[in-house]
Design a protein around this motif. Sequence first.
Motif, PDB file in Angstrom:
ATOM      1  N   HIS A 124     -46.996  47.885 -57.232  1.00 41.37           N
ATOM      2  CA  HIS A 124     -45.724  47.637 -57.907  1.00 41.37           C
ATOM      3  C   HIS A 124     -45.017  48.963 -58.053  1.00 41.37           C
ATOM      4  O   HIS A 124     -45.552  50.004 -57.668  1.00 41.37           O
ATOM      5  N   ASP A 128     -46.194  55.430 -62.405  1.00 44.93           N
ATOM      6  CA  ASP A 128     -47.583  55.896 -62.320  1.00 44.93           C
ATOM      7  C   ASP A 128     -48.272  55.344 -61.064  1.00 44.93           C
ATOM      8  O   ASP A 128     -49.401  55.730 -60.752  1.00 44.93           O
ATOM      9  N   HIS A 129     -47.586  54.476 -60.337  1.00 45.29           N
ATOM     10  CA  HIS A 129     -48.157  53.915 -59.103  1.00 45.29           C
ATOM     11  C   HIS A 129     -47.440  54.405 -57.851  1.00 45.29           C
ATOM     12  O   HIS A 129     -48.030  54.400 -56.771  1.00 45.29           O
ATOM     13  N   ASP A 231     -52.169  46.688 -62.592  1.00 45.81           N
ATOM     14  CA  ASP A 231     -51.932  46.618 -64.037  1.00 45.81           C
ATOM     15  C   ASP A 231     -51.918  45.195 -64.594  1.00 45.81           C
ATOM     16  O   ASP A 231     -51.409  44.957 -65.687  1.00 45.81           O
ATOM     17  N   HIS A 277     -56.444  51.963 -64.736  1.00 45.36           N
ATOM     18  CA  HIS A 277     -56.347  52.852 -65.899  1.00 45.36           C
ATOM     19  C   HIS A 277     -57.559  52.748 -66.822  1.00 45.36           C
ATOM     20  O   HIS A 277     -57.433  52.799 -68.044  1.00 45.36           O
TER      21      HIS A 277
HETATM   22 ZN   LIG Z   1     -50.018  51.518 -64.250  1.00 40.77          ZN
END
Ligand SMILES: [Zn+2]
Length: 291
Positions: A124, A128-129, A231, A277
């Motif tokens: 996505h 952070d990705h 996530d 995470h």
């Molecule tokens: Zn994430």
Amino acid sequence: MGKTITIRPLCCGYMRVSESVPFGNDVSLKNSAHQILARDANRVVLPVYAFLIEHPQGRFLIDAGFPREMSPKGEYDSKAVSALLPKHLAQLYRPWVPRGMAVIEQLEALGLKPSDLDCVILTHFDPDHIGGLKSLKGAKRIIVAEDEYFWTCRTVYRARQPKHFYDGVPMEHYWFKGSDVGPNRWAYDVLGDGTIVLVNVPGHTDGMVSVLVTNGELLEHKHRFALLTSDAAFTPRNWREKITPGLGFDPKLQRRGLDWIAEQEKRQGCIAVLTSHDPDMKSEVITIDLA
Ligand SMILES: [Zn+2]
């Protein structure tokens, strides 16, 4: 490469986020405010993982972590973060990338260049990705779900997913097809043999995928697989205690996603369920022998 698939978790940095990001159990204005304003005492440090899959048919990288530019000296640097993220996201993530841990640096340490990657799979568009995406220029393919790309038009994603991380990067968009797997039975079979299947698990974003890596065997008792949740869950606590992450857009869909993940973990043949995470995850390489 032999007749095995390996999955190598790559920890690409850290973020110091409000506890309500992984365990908010609702998507609400209160949670959003807490995620931006929380003091350090109410924050937790979470790793940010990408995954390298070595498959007889090529090398696949799942996600790209945060970029080196966000943390030039390997420490938290509020100025560098603010240069790349709008104020509310800079406060939400408070990220840093220790030296040697940016995705491109880890690939280099493994003797790999971006051109050695056959496909970069973006689960996505949250920073952070995909933050490290531009460092992967030269990868043979970069793919993302059409649903993820299309829904960047929603206001909520415009606030969450700064465009400059992917703007101008040539990318293929794929469509989900009806499938036997996933909470809404939509998936994309990357190689057409069932060994890398991108399963739509909406709730965190509309088009987000979890990645099912399998031995391609259809017989239940011989089927082996690992699931990379992205996530849909931040840590195993999410599905084991039925707590939805507080970052997302639809808690009902998030709950369905968690139920589906819990079912997968109990299935015969499940080798591992890994999130992006999980502070307790061991960065061990996982091997799946092909059928
Ligand atoms: Zn994430």
